[in-house]
Structures are given as structure tokens and as C-alpha cells.
Motif scaffolding. Structure first.
Motif: not given
Length: 1533
Positions: A1396-1425
Motif C-alpha cells: 500500500x505504501x513505500x518510502x526511502x529513509x532520509x539517508x537512503x539506506x532503508x526502504x520501508x513498505x506496508x502491505x494490505x495485511x498490516x505488515x510493515x517491513x524494512x529493506x536494507x539497500x546495502x545488504x539487499x535483505x
């Protein structure tokens, strides 16, 4: 398994490694390892044989075990230090995973306590002081070690030895000490299955234990939870994480069942083998043999006699027989459950928990029923609040009927002893009726064994059950010869024990003495048992006491007199004759107070608790009871409750005609007065906010260790909280405004509620406060009564949450209780300290009426022009039917008016009230004709006879009173067979009165010819009967019940004709139409139903009420139907087509009743802070659902928008600054300009508006969109404004001039989001057409169209650092990062559901995103995990990062990124503690809770569930569907 084998010389050697099926009987040693492990004897030492004996300290323990095993006839034994080859990982793995089993299968377990030395003392048996070594035992290191937990619980036999090898006791004799030191329940210490205890409880037993290695904290619990996992020494804390995973997997379903079953009310002391019943006797061998054989034959027979009633007068040994039957059936495995009633026994003195207790015992004793009982509870979670019939059917009969024949015994026996000691005759009658349904089970026999005195109610109820379905045995009618033989055996058995104890002659006291004692006992076993205890307690005076009993006997006295004589002798003998007159008087004064208190207690107390309650030295209590063991069960531990050996002593002591000795005669009222005042003193001193020191206001009761509650709320305080009102009621004390009770209530009411909930007794709060209300004389409690009524309102509204989270009484209750409730203002200083500020701004709508303010009854005047109603206020009310206008009120009652009636000639109106009165007024002049002190409890029903000469009133005091209408004189009073009257109605000819009762019965009483005669009983409902009405011809009767049915009865034959089903909640009202063709019913399900009176088919379902319906009545002309509901609404329906005819005017608002002004506090003053400062009170929220809330960039302002297009601006204090009107439809989005000088709003009316922040003027109306405008956004420099719409376009505007700069066409579907790049040069839009377009802001041209998503794109965000990058979320369940200049993208996640939504962190290290089921997740752009994931449990539509990158801001509040469970670690994230770092300060709104730092903080009532949320710092703003707004600020943790 390696064992040690003792040789003939006293040495020992290792055996070979024996398989489990070849193990000989063996002993096992439990000990603590030496601090220097090198001194322990190892497997290698014994294998080599060279060094074992040189390790003296370690060798000594092994030698001790060898020698002790030899004394017990055991050749083999096992010691962990030297019987495990730790150099073999396989042997070590086997030993650790099998150790629980090895201890469990041992013949003996010896605990060697190296730090406990036996110091011989000079104590005699029975001394109460601790044994010299006990202090050292309690401090022993053995209790603090992790491995010794299973060594205590697993073996069937555990014996404790000092360091000298001297036996100190075993698990049985040291049970109290072990329980107090470890906190482990007695049942677990006695060997009950550990699966009977919850996972949390078992973990709590180990929480203060230590192990040398971290991993062993987990490994030592493998046997406790019966799980297996490989050993991985070196894994550290991860071992416990693995263990929790194994436990959760193994016990997931069981834990869910246990957790649910634990919520069901349970009387822990009810079973025959409960701790408090363990010393109660069973029949001696060869006594009662004929009776016991007959009972055994009844159990085994195949007939339909499902009930066996053992009847007997007091003292004939009924309970002893019941325990014997229960014990015998228990040994055979056929005992389903047992319940031993006990007057004054708390939960055992009433039937409230009777059936639920049977069900939970059944689930334990017959495990195959557990799942079915659990499922029944899940289907009806409030089953404990339902009728006994419903409970019996759903929790007993239903589960048993689902068993397979081969999985259950041929018979299951339920034992209920002393049924006559259940305090409610009504409940007894209902239970006996439901017991009769046991015969319906066909797969096996359900047998119910009952004992009681031959009380009338029991004899009458059992007499209605056919002889073929019950067996009756009258104990006191047994042949005198048989009884005397059994008594002789009884005396001989007890005298044999006394002879051994006192070293008396073999033939003492002689057969002639025993024969004389048998004669004196008059067939009463209670006399015999009391005499034996009296003689035995005499010790050196044993012989003298025998003589005293025989010489004190008066010949010719009946059984009761014999009892009186022995009780008198016992009490007299307990007072030393060496005292002088004054000293004796002091002793007798104490004796009366102690004995009087014990016999009138509502639940047994220990000596310690009684001492505190009476404010009397413990030594006085002990000395008073020291020589009264004959009468009382007095445990050696002062913390255990004192109990009567037999209830006949209570009867004796409180009856002046029986206890004629003035020195110890007890005045019952005075005893209650002392206890009442003691309760008040204990509560005033002990109650306080957060009494258990929980801290977190959302702490759930199920998560609090029971031991913590017991420590913080001791027994005497628990007792006081439960029974203070009961003692005041029975004391005869008159309460009044400003007395000590009033002062207590005003100071400690919330504290009392908290304590009651912590005790798990929340279901009793309402009854306690209602009883308190009932004992307040209105004329003397004019200030207190309104306060108590508001207390009842608060409990009514919030009981469902505070019973689970008790501290919410200081949070949710004080936050959301209506501002008209006096308690809100009165207790504002008690708001929970973690709440910094709370403000609930009410909706800008007419005041909502709560469900506590219901219309209680309705009555038309004979001409149909006016209609009257009762109310939850102290008035009866009258309306004009034609106009619906309120006319006037009838005042006088001091509590709610439950029922109204208008006389047949239309001149009088009568009202029955909860203040126990019936009042009659002149309908025209409103003058009070008379006020009748009619009843001793609240009046539920009033009715005029058809000729208008008699007025009937039905009450909770279980009577119907008949009054002369002309004079107000009482004509007659009908006793409704000990059942509360809910409703009463005259037959059309006035010859009968029908009553509907709490006991599920309808009774027809003949009231003609001045005779009170029960004509018939109509039995068929399975719940309380709430309404009865005769048909116009009197031949039929209609009834409505809690069982959700309406029934029609033949009043001549007494048969049920029709049963109508359809309502989904309780039926509260039912009546006939004037032509008898229709029946109308009202229900708590908020519907009115119309039925065909002949066929019972549903004709109409009338909806329109917003609350439960509890009154229906046809007008005299038959053209209108009126219905009234819990929220005070009265609706009128056309009786021809049942269309809505109209609604009566809101009576309160017109006539200024309950204006809501409390001491000058306006309705909307609903804001306060923890330091009690009051925010501005001249504000209202919205009049339609709130669709948007948001903070300005610096948090100084809050903007709110609603469904009707109104925009409001508030300052940070919650004061309304501006109301911005202009939009004609829903506000979708509001945004502040970068400098907060402007506001832009987007609406479903297809326009945008730009507003001036200073004066609220509408600077520009931006038109052009052809569809719903979804979003609006300012450029970073504030010079541009962008909007997107459902019309497939985005637009650029100049916010200063309002000019349209560009229409951005390019999408083929709704444009769902738009955003500027950080430098403001580019604008991105996304659409349901699955594309993203980048636009040049200056040129208004398209830069690129990005394709790749396969479904609609929900959101887009640019990178803060690199404007070439953006991230998108989509309905295709992916999140993509794009380099739009290159036109490339990469999927970083596939969520499985729409993102439903996604955003970069101010330092561009992380991406946060939310899903329809209410789960919010963090993705590390450096480790690709993926590095973190958190399930919020609620839908999330928007995510972004805070400026510092730590917090994730959502449209439901703020989450701390550092608190997210990690997902790339080998540690399963679901087992990590979800707690925020100490510096965290977040608020988040889930479905039912506002959460602070992820912990439940403030519960949200359904009316206050959030429609939209905004958070800033430690403050959260919520909009609600009503139009109300809530602001909550939390103190930093």
C-alpha cells in the motif's frame, strides 16, 4: 542409562549402559554441584577407579546415596556427576533429554542438602515454632538451581536430607515450605500432570533459578515441557529462543485451550480432594456398607435413575458418605466432577460457579471432553453469564454427547454435596430441573449423586421428577441397630488411635463407655466426631473429658439438644477456670468476637487474615482457638483458612434458644457490624492505584503472575473487597451522606474496581454496587445515590475491558466515560500517570443517549392519546402520541423507574422503582396519591387489574404484592416460590396473575376470592422469563425469555403451544395484538419482530432502533405499536403495515432533565491532563465522520476534515481556532504549506481550496477536476501545488494566485498518488493503470512513463538523496525501486498481498513498505535483505520516515525502527521480545488499543475506534465515525 551398583562390602561400581527396558529399581540423587567442580567424582574417575575416593566431598555424596538406597532395599542408584559420560556427546544428549524421565521412574529420590545442617532441638510435636533447620532449608542453594526444578517435580517420592545424612522430611511433610519457597502450586508438588498448568505458569517456576551455563537455562526445562531439541552448547541465549519455539509449536493448541478455559469461573476448593478438603473423613471400613453397596449398584445399573438423593437431617454423616462415593468413583476412573457446597464458604456458598467448575473438572478428569468444552466456550464466550440450563447443556451435556462410546467409561458420576447450603433456593430448584436431563445421554450413564438436608424446596423439586428417573435414600431413617453398630465401630476406631497416642490400656475406655456414647449420640455422626475430637484434644485430660461428656448428658434430650450440650461443653472447657472474674470477662469478650466473626464470614479466612480484619493481635486469635480444634479445622500454618468441622455449630451459636450461655452467645448483627467496619478499615488502608505495581496500563490480567496478586492483595483485603457491602447489609447499620462509607467510596471506588478485577472477580462488581445502592436510604443519601448511580454506569460501559486490563479503569474509563458522569470530574486526579494529556472533543451532534438510560416500560392511556414510560432516571414520563411531544414528568422515586401502568379509567399512573417503592399519581394534576414502601428489593413490574380496583407489584424480593387502589392498603402478598419476579400481568377477567421469573418459570396464581393459590407452573424456557402477557380472551399466554425464544401457552391445560425462534439475543418484551392474531416481541438484538399468533411464523422484522428493545405495547385502538429501547428512544409504528410512524421527542433535552451540567461542568469539557489542568471547553468536533486529521510540519496546529466537507483547525492545546466551510463533500486530504501560512484541502466535491492560516479565509477555490480529488501536495519551496484525481489526471496550481498551471494527462485510470522530488524539479504520479509518470515541473512535460507493475500502483516516493530514484508499491504485491532516468527497476519484495505504501529513509539506506495485511517491513539497500518486519494487526495505507530516520510514520501512528524484530538473523523473529528501546516514544493506534512503545496503552471503545489518525512526537490525534476527536499524549517512558 549407566547406574551404580552397591556391592556387599558397601562399595559401588558402574554397571554397563543398560537399555530402558532392563533397568532395575533404583534410587536417584538430587544435589547441588560443588563450587569447585573439580572436586566432583566423574564418570572417568569411577571408570579408572584410581581417583574417585580422593575427591572426598564429592565421594561422600555418592556414598550417602549408596547407604540410603541400601536402607530402602535398593541395590542400584544414579548420580549425575558420575553416571554421565560427558566426553561422549551422544551420552550427554541422551542424559539431558532423558533426565526428567529417569527421575520420574526412580523408586526413591534423595535430596542431599550440603548447606543444611540438622541442629537437634528440644521441641515437642505440635509446637508451632519453625524447626531449627527449616530456616537453613528455606535458604538452601538447592532451590535456586535450574536443574533441581525437575528433580523436585518428576519423582513420585522425594526425601530431603541434611548434610549429616539425617532425614528432614519429604514432599508431603514439607509441602508448605516447598510451596512457599518455590511458589509452585500444591497440586504440582503432589504429582498432578504438569500439562494441567499453563506454559506461563511453568516458566514462572524457573524464572529465579540459575545455571552455570546459559544454555542450561533452556535445557533444564526440556522435561518440564516434554519437548526435545538437540544440544548446542555455545549458542547462549538462543537456546531459550529455540525452546520457546518448540514449546509454542507443541502447545499452541493446548495453550489456546488452557488460556480460554482459565477464563472460566472456577471454584478451586469445591472438589472432594481439594487441598482444604484433604483431611475430611471418609467412611470407615465396614461402616455404611449397605448404603454404599446400594449406591454402587445404582451407579452400575442400566435404568434411567440418573439422580440419587441422599437426604438426612444435620449431622447424620451425609458429607462423609459423599466423600466416600467421590473417592471410590475417583479410584475407578468414573468420577467426572464433585462440588461440596459450604455455607459461608465464598464460592462454595452459591451456585454461581457450580456448573463451570464441574465442566473444568470434567475437562481434567476426562481429557477427551476438554476439546469439546473448549469449543463450547469459543462458540459462546459469555457462557458463564448465561442461565444454568444453557451452561449445563453447552458445557456438560453437549461435550459428553460428542464422546465416542469406546473413549469413555460406561458411567460418569457427578457428586454434589450439601446442596441445601447453596444460599439461593431459586438456584437449587433450577439445578434440580437441569439435572433431570442427564438421562438424555445414550452412549453412557451420567449419574448425579446429591446430598442435602430434607429442605422443602429440594423435596418439592425432586418430587416432580418421575420415580423412574431418581432414587431417594433417607439417611436418618436407617435402622437404629445399623446406625448404632456403625457408631460403635467409629468410636472404637478413634479410641484405638487415642490409646496409641496416650499409651492407655488396651481395653480403655471399655465397651460399656462406648455403648453409652453411642446412646448419647442419638444417631448423629457429627456428635460422635465432635466427641472424639474433644476427647483426643484433651491429651492428659482424655479420661476426664469422657466422664464430662457422659455426666453432662441429660437423658431424654433429642439429637439437637445433644449437639448443643457438647458444643457448650467444648467452649466452656476451652476457657481456663483459673482466671478471675474480670479476666474471664475479657476472655469471653474476645471469644465472642472471634467465634462470631468466624461463623458469619462469607468465606473462610486464615488466622493471620482474621487478625488483620478484626484488628486483633494474632496471639489472641491463636489462644482463643487453641482448645477449639474440636469445633474448627485449625491448620498448623496460620496462613491457611480456619473452617468449621460442621455447619451445625453455626446454627447453634447464632440461635439464642440453643446457645443460652450469655458468656459466648453471639449477636449476629453485631458480628456483621464488626466485620463491616473491619472491611472498610482494611480497604481504606490497603487500596491504591496500581496496587500490584504493574506500570504499563495495558497489562493483561492473564499475564500477571498469580503470586504477585496474592502478595499485593492479601487474603483479608481480597475478602474485604468482595464482602464489605454484604456485611453492611446484614449489620443493620444505617448509611448516610458524609459518613465513613461515603468517604471511602468517593476516594477509593476506582481502586476497589482495580482490585476486584485483579482478583478475577470482575463479574461480581455490578452485583456488589447494586446491593450497595439498595441499602442506601434515599432520604439520607441524596448526594451519594447519584454518585453511586454514575459508578454503576461506568461499570456498565467499561466492564468488558477492565476485567481483562484492570488499569484501564484509570485510562479508557476516565477518558471515554461520558462527560455528564460525575466520576469523570471527581476522579480526574487519578488518571494513570503515563497519560500526559487526554482530550475527547465530542461530535457536533445532539447528545448521544447511552444504553444505561433505557426506557423501562410503556403504557398507553385508555384513549390512546398519551403514552407513559419508565426510565433509568428517577421519573415516570408522559408524551403526546399525536405530536410526539414530551408533556410532563412524575417525580418522587429516588432510583430508576422500572415499570409503569395506567389505570383502566385513565385517572392514575403507577410506577415501580428500584428504590423498593410503588408510587401512584393523579394523571391530570400530577399530584402524588400515595407512596408505598412496597418491597425489600427493587420493583420490576406494576399492573392494574382490569376493573381498576387492585394494583399488583412484582419484585426482586420474590413476592407479588396486591394493593387496594383506592386506599393504598396492602391486600395480599404472594410468595413467588423464592424466585425473583421479572414481570407480572393480570388475566383479562382479573382472576389470575401470571409471573415470569428468574428461575425460568411462569407461574399462574389465582387471586380471586382473596385466596392465594398457585394454579399452575409453565416450565419450558431455558433462561430468565422477562415478559408475560395474556391474550385478549385469556386463553393464551405469551412469554419472552433470555433463551431468545417467544413461547405461547394454553392457560387452561398448561401446555406449550408454539415456540418462536429468530431473535439473536435475549427477548425482553412480548405482547398480543388486540385481535389476538399477532404477537410482537422486542429483543436486545435491536429488532422488533411481528409473528403470526396461530402458526408462529415471522411476519415482519422492524429495524430502526439503535439499541436493544425492551418494551412493546399496542395502543388501545390497535392502530399503533410503540417500542422503547435501552438508549431511551421510543418509536411508533403503524400497526397495519408496520411502517415507522414516528419517534417521540427526546424527553430529557426538552424538559431539561439530566442536562449534563455537573457542578457547572459543561457536557463538552472532556479534556484533562495528569496534573488536572483543564483545557478550553468551548469546542465541538464534527457532525459527520472524520475523514482526515493531520499535524502542521512543526506540530503547532492540527487540521481535521469530515464527510460533510467541513475543515477545522486546532492549536496544539486542542482549542478550535478556525472552522473552514466551503467544500460540499468529503475531505480527502489536507496539507500545510512549508511555512504553515497556507492550507490546501482536497475534496470529493472535485475541488481544491486554499485557505489562509491566520483568519481562515478561502483564498482560492481550485476547480477543474472532473472527479474525486484524492491527494494534494505542496512543492518543497511552496510555490507549486499538485493534485491528483479519480478523473485520471493530475494538475499543477499556483497556490498564491490560484491559477491552474497545467493539466497532466497521461494515465488511463485513477491517479492514486503524486509527489514532488526533494529539489522540487520533478513531479511523479501513479495510477490504477499500473504506470508511473515523471513530469518536469517547469515545462509541465512528461519525462518518462515507467511500466513494470502488473496491477495498480498505490504510492510513489522519491529518494531524499538522489532524485533519479523512486520507490513504488502496488496491487501486484511488489515493491519496486526505479532509476527513472535509466528506465530500470528492481523488485525488492514480494509481499503476497497488495503493498500500500513505500518510502526511502532520509539517508537512503532503508526502504520501508506496508502491505494490505498490516505488515510493515524494512529493506536494507546495502545488504539487499529484509532486515525487519512488524505485524501491526491493522491496515496501513501510508508510511514515511521521520527526519532522523529512526521512526516510521504511518497513517495509524508511529513505529520505532529499532524495535522491529529482525528477519535476516537465524533467530526466528516471532520469538523476540517486541519492546522498544528505552529512549523510544511512539504512539500507534491498533483496532482496539492505542499503543505506547508497542504496549497496550489506552483501550478504545467501539464508538471511538479510529477512522483516521495522525501522530506527532508523543501525541496522537484520532478522528471517529461519530465526528468526535480524541487527542492523547503519553509521558516518555
Amino acid at each position: 542409562m549407566w547406574l551404580l551398583e552397591r556391592d556387599r562390602q558397601g562399595g559401588f561400581r558402574l554397571t554397563s549402559n543398560l537399555p530402558d527396558n532392563q533397568l532395575p529399581p533404583y534410587a536417584i540423587l538430587s544435589h547441588t554441584w560443588l563450587l569447585d567442580n573439580e572436586k566432583e567424582v566423574t564418570f572417568q574417575d569411577l571408570s579408572s577407579g584410581a581417583t574417585a575416593q580422593k575427591k572426598e566431598a564429592g565421594y561422600a555424596k555418592i556414598q550417602f546415596c549408596a547407604d540410603q538406597a541400601a536402607k530402602d532395599g535398593l541395590k542400584h542408584f544414579w548420580v549425575d556427576t558420575c553416571c554421565i559420560n560427558k566426553q561422549s556427546s551422544a551420552d550427554l544428549q541422551e542424559a539431558i533429554t532423558s533426565m526428567f524421565t529417569w527421575y520420574r521412574t526412580s523408586a526413591r529420590c534423595y535430596v542431599y542438602l550440603a548447606d543444611v545442617s540438622f541442629v537437634p532441638g528440644n521441641q515437642e510435636a505440635g509446637d508451632s515454632d519453625p524447626r531449627p533447620w527449616e530456616i537453613a532449608l528455606r535458604r538452601s542453594r538447592w532451590f535456586r538451581r535450574g536443574w533441581t526444578l525437575q528433580e523436585l517435580l518428576a519423582p513420585p517420592s522425594v526425601e530431603f536430607f541434611s548434610c549429616e545424612g539425617i532425614r528432614l522430611g519429604d514432599k508431603t511433610t514439607l509441602e508448605k515450605c516447598l510451596h512457599e519457597v518455590t511458589g509452585i502450586p500444591y497440586q504440582a508438588l503432589r504429582g498432578e500432570s504438569l500439562t494441567d498448568f499453563s506454559v506461563a505458569e511453568r516458566l514462572s517456576w524457573a524464572e529465579n533459578r540459575e545455571t552455570t551455563r546459559k544454555e542450561d537455562q533452556a535445557y533444564c526445562l526440556l522435561g518440564i515441557f516434554n519437548v526435545f531439541m538437540p544440544l548446542m552448547y555455545g549458542e547462549g541465549d538462543y537456546a531459550f529462543t529455540r525452546l520457546r519455539g518448540k514449546i509454542d509449536k507443541r502447545y499452541a493448541k493446548t495453550a489456546a485451550m488452557d488460556e480460554t478455559l482459565a477464563t472460566v469461573p472456577f471454584a478451586s476448593e469445591a472438589a472432594f480432594n481439594s487441598f482444604n478438603n484433604q483431611h475430611e473423613p471418609t467412611c470407615l471400613p465396614n461402616t455404611r456398607s449397605g448404603l454404599l453397596q446400594e449406591i454402587e449398584q445404582w451407579v452400575d445399573s442400566d435404568d434411567d435413575k440418573c439422580i440419587y438423593w441422599l437426604s438426612g437431617i444435620a449431622g447424620t454423616g451425609k458429607s462423609t458418605v459423599a466423600r466416600t462415593v467421590a473417592r471410590t468413583c475417583h479410584k475407578k476412573g468414573i468420577l467426572g466432577a464433585s462440588f461440596f457446597f459450604s455455607k459461608g464458604g465464598g464460592d462454595l456458598s452459591n451456585a454461581t460457579k457450580f456448573i463451570t467448575t464441574l465442566a473444568l473438572q470434567l475437562a481434567t478428569r476426562l481429557p477427551s471432553t476438554k476439546r469439546h468444552i473448549y469449543e463450547a466456550i469459543m462458540r459462546q464466550k459469555s457462557i458463564a453469564e448465561h442461565s444454568f440450563r444453557d451452561q449445563w447443556d453447552q458445557l456438560i451435556i453437549g461435550p459428553l454427547s460428542k464422546l465416542h462410546k469406546q473413549s469413555c467409561p460406561s458411567a460418569i458420576v457427578l457428586v454434589a454435596d450439601a446442596l441445601d447450603e447453596c444460599e439461593s433456593e431459586r438456584d437449587i430448584r433450577v439445578l434440580l430441573r437441569v439435572f433431570a436431563t442427564a438421562r438424555s445421554l445414550s452412549k453412557f450413564r451420567l449419574r448425579i449423586f446429591l446430598t442435602s438436608r430434607p429442605e422443602i424446596a429440594i423435596r418439592h423439586s425432586l418430587g416432580k421428577i418421575p420415580d423412574a428417573e431418581r432414587e431417594i435414600f433417607v439417611l436418618h431413617e436407617i435402622s437404629t441397630d445399623i446406625v448404632n453398630r456403625d457408631l460403635s465401630l467409629y468410636f472404637e476406631s478413634h479410641f484405638e488411635a487415642i490409646r496409641e497416642e496416650r499409651d492407655l490400656d488396651k481395653d480403655w475406655p471399655g465397651k460399656h463407655i462406648i455403648a453409652r456414647l453411642v446412646e448419647i449420640s442419638c444417631g448423629l455422626f457429627i456428635w460422635a466426631s465432635t466427641a472424639c475430637r474433644f476427647i483426643r484434644e484433651g491429651r492428659r485430660l482424655t479420661a476426664r473429658r469422657v466422664t464430662l461428656l457422659i455426666n453432662g448428658h441429660r437423658s431424654g434430650a433429642g439429637p439437637e439438644k445433644q449437639l448443643d450440650q457438647i458444643y457448650t461443653a467444648v467452649i466452656r472447657d476451652s476457657v481456663s477456670q483459673d482466671y478471675n472474674k474480670q479476666e474471664k470477662q475479657e476472655v469471653y469478650d474476645i471469644l465472642r468476637e472471634v467465634l462470631g466473626s468466624i461463623v458469619v464470614l462469607s468465606s473462610p479466612l486464615s488466622m493471620v487474615a482474621l487478625s488483620n480484619l478484626l484488628n486483633m493481635p494474632l496471639s489472641d486469635i491463636k489462644e482463643t482457638l487453641a482448645d477449639l480444634h474440636t469445633i474448627f479445622q485449625i491448620p498448623s500454618q496460620p496462613s491457611r483458612p480456619i473452617r468449621l468441622h460442621h455447619p451445625t455449630f453455626r446454627d447453634f451459636l447464632l440461635d439464642k434458644s440453643r446457645c443460652s450461655e450469655l458468656e459466648f452467645s453471639v449477636h449476629e448483627r453485631e458480628a456483621h457490624q464488626g466485620l463491616a467496619k473491619g472491611c472498610l478499615r482494611i480497604m481504606s488502608r490497603g487500596l491504591k492505584r496500581d496496587i500490584c505495581g504493574l506500570g504499563s496500563p495495558g497489562t493483561q490480567l492473564k499475564d500477571i503472575a498469580p503470586r504477585r496478586i496474592e502478595e499485593r492483595i492479601p487474603d483479608e483485603l481480597q475478602y474485604a473487597c468482595l464482602y464489605w457491602v454484604q456485611h453492611y447489609q446484614q449489620s443493620g447499620l444505617v448509611l448516610s451522606d458524609d459518613d465513613e462509607v461515603h468517604a471511602f467510596f468517593q476516594k477509593h471506588f476506582l481502586h476497589w474496581v482495580e482490585a476486584i478485577c485483579l482478583m478475577g472477580k470482575s463479574s461480581e462488581m455490578g452485583a456488589i454496587i447494586r446491593l450497595y445502592n439498595s441499602i442506601l436510604e434515599p432520604s439520607m443519601n441524596q448526594r451519594q445515590l447519584p454518585f453511586v448511580k454514575d459508578a454503576r454506569r461506568l461499570l456498565f460501559a467499561f466492564q468488558n475491558v477492565i476485567k481483562h486490563a484492570p488499569l484501564q479503569i484509570y485510562c479508557a474509563a476516565l477518558t471515554f466515560v461520558r462527560p455528564t458522569n460525575r466520576l469523570k470530574d471527581h476522579f480526574r486526579s487519578q488518571i494513570h500517570p503515563s497519560i500526559k494529556k487526554v482530550c475527547v472533543t465530542p461530535a457536533d451532534t445532539p447528545r448521544v443517549k447511552d444504553e444505561f438510560n433505557f426506557v423501562n416500560d410503556l403504557a398507553f392511556t385508555p384513549d390512546g392519546k398519551q403514552i407513559a414510560s419508565g426510565s433509568n432516571t428517577e421519573i415516570a414520563r408522559l408524551w403526546n402520541v399525536a405530536s410526539g411531544a414530551a408533556l410532563w414528568k412524575f417525580e418522587g422515586p429516588t432510583d430508576k423507574v422500572s415499570s409503569v401502568a395506567i389505570s383502566p379509567d385513565g385517572t392514575l399512573i403507577a410506577a415501580g422503582s428500584d428504590d423498593f417503592t410503588v408510587m401512584v399519581w393523579d394523571l391530570k394534576t400530577r399530584a402524588l396519591r400515595y407512596s408505598l414502601k412496597a418491597h425489600s428489593r427493587w420493583v420490576n413490574s406494576v399492573a392494574f387489574s382490569p376493573n381498576g380496583k387492585v394494583l399488583a407489584s412484582g419484585s426482586m424480593d420474590e413476592t407479588v404484592a396486591l394493593w387496594d387502589v383506592a386506599t393504598g392498603a396492602e391486600l395480599e402478598r404472594v410468595n413467588n416460590q423464592s424466585s425473583c419476579v421479572n414481570t407480572a400481568a393480570f388475566s383479562p377477567d382479573g382472576s389470575l396473575i401470571a409471573t415470569g421469573s428468574v428461575d425460568q418459570m411462569i407461574r399462574l396464581w389465582s387471586v380471586s376470592n382473596d385466596l392465594e393459590e398457585l394454579r399452575m407452573i409453565l416450565d419450558g424456557h431455558l433462561g430468565c422469563v422477562n415478559s408475560v402477557r395474556f391474550s385478549p380472551d385469556g386463553r393464551r399466554l405469551v412469554s419472552g425469555s433470555d433463551d431468545m425464544t417467544i413461547k405461547v401457552w394454553d392457560t387452561a391445560a398448561g401446555t406449550e403451544l408454539i415456540s418462536m425462534n429468530g431473535h439473536t439475543k435475549k427477548v425482553t418484551a412480548a405482547t398480543y395484538s388486540l385481535d389476538s392474531r399477532l404477537i410482537v416481541s422486542g429483543s436486545e438484538d435491536m429488532t422488533v419482530r411481528v409473528w403470526d399468533a396461530i402458526t408462529g411464523t415471522s411476519v415482519h422484522i422492524l429495524t430502526g432502533h439503535r439499541s436493544g428493545v425492551n418494551a412493546v405495547v399496542f395502543s388501545p385502538t390497535g392502530n399503533l405499536l410503540a417500542s422503547g429501547s435501552f438508549n431511551d428512544d421510543v418509536l411508533l409504528w403503524d400497526a397495519k403495515d408496520f411502517s415507522l410512524h414516528g419517534e417521540l421527542e427526546d424527553f430529557d433535552s426538552v424538559l431539561d432533565i439530566n442536562s449534563g451540567s455537573l457542578g457547572g461542568m459543561p457536557d463538552d469539557n472532556n479534556c484533562f491532563t495528569s496534573n488536572a489542568t483543564i483545557a478550553s471547553n468551548d469546542k465541538k468536533g464534527h457532525s459527520t465522520p472524520v475523514t482526515f486529521v493531520g499535524f502542521s510540519p512543526q506540530g503547532h496546529f492540527i487540521a481535521t476534515g469530515s464527510q460533510d466537507g467541513i475543515l477545522k483547525l486546532w492549536d496544539s492545546n486542542g482549542d478550535n481556532r478556525l472552522v473552514l466551510s466551503g467544500h460540499s463533500s468529503r475531505i480527502n486530504d489536507v496539507v500545510f504549506s512549508p511555512g504553515s501560512s497556507l492550507i490546501a484541502s482536497a475534496s470529493a466535491d472535485m475541488s481544491l481550496r486554499v485557505w489562509d492560516m491566520e483568519d481562515g479565509s478561502n483564498l482560492h477555490t481550485l476547480s477543474g477536476h472532473l472527479g474525486n480529488v484524492l491527494h494534494v501536495v505542496f512543492s518543497p519551496d511552496g510555490k507549486h501545488l499538485a493534485s491528483c484525481s479519480a478523473d485520471a489526471t493530475a494538475r499543477l496550481w499556483n497556490p498564491e494566485t490560484g491559477a491552474s498551471l497545467a493539466v497532466l494527462n497521461g494515465h488511463d485510470g485513477e491517479v492514486t498518488d503524486t509527489v514532488f522530488s526533494a529539489d522540487g524539479r520533478y513531479l511523479s504520479t501513479c495510477s490504477t493503470d499500473a504506470t508511473i509518470i515523471i513530469w518536469d515541473v517547469e515545462t509541465h512535460t512528461r519525462c518518462i512513463t515507467l511500466t513494470g507493475h502488473t496491477a495498480g500502483v498505490n504510492s510513489i516516493r522519491f529518494s531524499y538523496q538522489n532524485c533519479d530514484l523512486l520507490v513504488s508499491s502496488s496491487e501486484d504485491a511488489t515493491v519496486r525501486i526505479w532509476n527513472w532516468r535509466e528506465g530500470t527497476s528492481v523488485d525488492i519484495a514480494k509481499a503476497g498481498v497488495a503493498t500500500t505504501s513505500a518510502s526511502f529513509s532520509p539517508d537512503d539506506v532503508f526502504v520501508s513498505f506496508a502491505s494490505e495485511n498490516g505488515v510493515v517491513e524494512l529493506w536494507d539497500r546495502q545488504t539487499q535483505l529484509l532486515t525487519g518486519s512488524f505485524a501491526t494487526g491493522v491496515g496501513i495505507r501510508r508510511v514515511s520516515f521521520s527526519n532522523d530516520g529512526r521512526y516510521i510514520q504511518t497513517d495509524r501512528g508511529t513505529l520505532d525502527r529499532l524495535s522491529f524484530p529482525t528477519t535476516h538473523s537465524p533467530t526466528p523473529h516471532s520469538f523476540l521480545p517486541l519492546t522498544c528501546p528505552s529512549a523510544s516514544h511512539t504512539l500507534f493506534v491498533a483496532q482496539d488499543w492505542v499503543k505506547h512503545n508497542l504496549e497496550n496503552f489506552v483501550w478504545l471503545p467501539e464508538d471511538y475506534h479510529a477512522t483516521t489518525v495522525a501522530a506527532y512526537g508523543g501525541t496522537i490525534v484520532m478522528g471517529h465515525s461519530s465526528g468526535a476527536l480524541s487527542v492523547i499524549s503519553a509521558e516518555r517512558s
